[in-house]
Write a protein that holds these residues in place. Structure first.
Motif, mmCIF file in Angstrom:
data_model
loop_
_atom_site.group_PDB
_atom_site.id
_atom_site.type_symbol
_atom_site.label_atom_id
_atom_site.label_comp_id
_atom_site.label_asym_id
_atom_site.label_seq_id
_atom_site.Cartn_x
_atom_site.Cartn_y
_atom_site.Cartn_z
ATOM 1 N N ALA A 27 0.854 -1.184 0.000
ATOM 2 C CA ALA A 27 0.000 0.000 0.000
ATOM 3 C C ALA A 27 0.889 1.233 0.000
ATOM 4 N N TYR A 28 0.344 2.311 -0.506
ATOM 5 C CA TYR A 28 1.012 3.600 -0.464
ATOM 6 C C TYR A 28 0.099 4.509 0.338
ATOM 7 N N TYR A 29 0.588 4.978 1.483
ATOM 8 C CA TYR A 29 -0.264 5.750 2.382
ATOM 9 C C TYR A 29 0.548 6.869 3.010
ATOM 10 N N ARG A 30 0.024 8.091 2.898
ATOM 11 C CA ARG A 30 0.669 9.273 3.467
ATOM 12 C C ARG A 30 2.145 9.372 3.094
ATOM 13 N N ALA A 46 -5.915 -1.758 6.049
ATOM 14 C CA ALA A 46 -6.902 -1.020 5.261
ATOM 15 C C ALA A 46 -8.105 -0.589 6.104
ATOM 16 N N PRO A 49 -5.930 2.513 8.799
ATOM 17 C CA PRO A 49 -4.522 2.797 8.505
ATOM 18 C C PRO A 49 -3.858 3.766 9.484
ATOM 19 N N ASP A 50 -4.601 4.728 10.002
ATOM 20 C CA ASP A 50 -3.989 5.689 10.925
ATOM 21 C C ASP A 50 -3.495 5.040 12.205
#
Length: 63
Positions: A27-30, A46, A49-50
């Motif tokens: 995944a690509y997150y922040r 998912a 995620p935070d």
């Protein structure tokens, strides 16, 4: 002579060290590229995620 390195990452959900080439998911997150050891870790991430990725810190103006 060639030197090969294996790229690894730490699964943010369970902490397992994952070989990126063999990761079960990604995944690509922040602004971070994340890799998972198993599909259930990807699904857990998912869902919230935070919980697993710290917010990026603001740059400091102090040296």
């Amino acid at each position: 002579m060639a030197i090969f390195t294996t790229r690894t990452a730490t699964d943010p959900v369970c902490g397992t060290v994952v070989r990126v080439a063999r990761a079960a998911g990604a995944a690509y997150y922040r602004g971070q590229e994340l890799f998972f050891c198993a599909n259930h870790c990807g699904a857990t991430f998912a869902a919230d995620p935070d919980r697993y990725v710290a917010a990026p810190s603001a740059p400091s103006c102090r040296p």
